[in-house]
Design a protein around this motif. Sequence first.
Motif, PDB file in Angstrom:
ATOM      1  N   CYS A 112      -6.563  -4.097   0.394  1.00  0.00           N
ATOM      2  CA  CYS A 112      -5.303  -4.782   0.064  1.00  0.00           C
ATOM      3  C   CYS A 112      -5.427  -6.269   0.400  1.00  0.00           C
ATOM      4  O   CYS A 112      -5.058  -7.134  -0.404  1.00  0.00           O
ATOM      5  N   VAL A 131      -1.660  -1.246  -3.830  1.00  0.00           N
ATOM      6  CA  VAL A 131      -2.854  -0.433  -3.605  1.00  0.00           C
ATOM      7  C   VAL A 131      -2.411   1.022  -3.749  1.00  0.00           C
ATOM      8  O   VAL A 131      -1.584   1.504  -2.973  1.00  0.00           O
ATOM      9  N   SER A 179      -7.559   2.782  -4.003  1.00  0.00           N
ATOM     10  CA  SER A 179      -8.410   3.126  -2.863  1.00  0.00           C
ATOM     11  C   SER A 179      -8.500   4.647  -2.772  1.00  0.00           C
ATOM     12  O   SER A 179      -7.463   5.326  -2.738  1.00  0.00           O
ATOM     13  N   ASN A 189      -3.352   5.092  -3.772  1.00  0.00           N
ATOM     14  CA  ASN A 189      -4.267   5.921  -2.976  1.00  0.00           C
ATOM     15  C   ASN A 189      -3.909   7.390  -3.203  1.00  0.00           C
ATOM     16  O   ASN A 189      -2.762   7.723  -3.479  1.00  0.00           O
ATOM     17  N   ILE A 208       0.878  -1.178   0.000  1.00  0.00           N
ATOM     18  CA  ILE A 208       0.000   0.000   0.000  1.00  0.00           C
ATOM     19  C   ILE A 208       0.910   1.222   0.000  1.00  0.00           C
ATOM     20  O   ILE A 208       1.830   1.297   0.824  1.00  0.00           O
ATOM     21  N   SER A 222      -7.921  -8.048  -1.920  1.00  0.00           N
ATOM     22  CA  SER A 222      -7.436  -8.128  -3.308  1.00  0.00           C
ATOM     23  C   SER A 222      -6.270  -9.103  -3.443  1.00  0.00           C
ATOM     24  O   SER A 222      -6.177  -9.837  -4.426  1.00  0.00           O
TER      25      SER A 222
END
Length: 260
Positions: A77, A32, A60, A34, A8, A80
Amino acid sequence: MLNGLNAIVTGSTSGIGLGIAKMLAAKGANLVLNGFGDAEAIEQERAGLEADYGIKAVYSSADMTKPDEIAAMVDLCVSSFGTVDILVNNAGIQHTAPVEDFPAEKWHAILAINLSSAFFSIQAALPHMRQKGFGRIINIGSAHGLVASAHKVAYVAAKHGVVGISKVVALETAGTGITCNTICPGWVHTPLVQKQIEAMASEQGISIEEASDKLLCAKQPSGQFVTPEQIGELAAFLCSPAAAQITGIALPIDGGWTAQ
Ligand code: NAD
């Protein structure tokens, strides 16, 4: 090198976060993404990373001021990719003003996005890392996590706080396969810094180029900007087996700024 790991990166729609996301993807990590921005541009970036590097990337829209959305980003996360191995807390904003004039809402926003979001995302991600016996938490601090500048009271407080969070998490996770460190960049030429260059140019009646040189040279002895790619490489190194015993540190990448 990071094949099969799931990362992430907060605030990865721009600047340093995007540089880190690209580097982790190039080394094989699923992502991920963001951050805020134009939905179409974000989708292009996401699809481009998948196509260029053969990884999986999801997006996200979590707002880093909202703990429930931060928890949902971590859940995304896990749903997925199965788990979260790498957490890069990068999202950040800036506002400059003398202490007496510093607006309360800017204080609260900077503390929420630049500091508290790291606490909430670590809190949500740690159980998954503990379960796997592996984790790499990288907080993007700043030279301002180690030294101060005038007119940046909230930013300097938040960045010093990030260095503290990393140390506590490092102690609580020592020996578990999880590390937690802070990267402390000097000036990087991103939209966040461009705003400060433009403000300086208009306040002092100088060109953008002059303002850029002035801003850089006032703090950074190298006279050169750090690049998002260099920070991405450093983040990837901290994720590598070679960095397994590096934990709790605040690592400057600042052209000599904090050597002074
Ligand atoms: P940037 O403005 O280019 O990117 C900031 C990112 O954070 C964007 O993706 C933005 O959408 C995201 N973001 C902002 N508010 C958010 C919110 N509420 N929720 C989710 N995402 C949000 O800035 P940058 O220069 O790339 O900065 C990234 C990090 O690096 C920040 O933490 C900053 O403090 C730090 N940093 C920057 C410099 C520099 O010179 N640029 C130096 C040291 C540290």
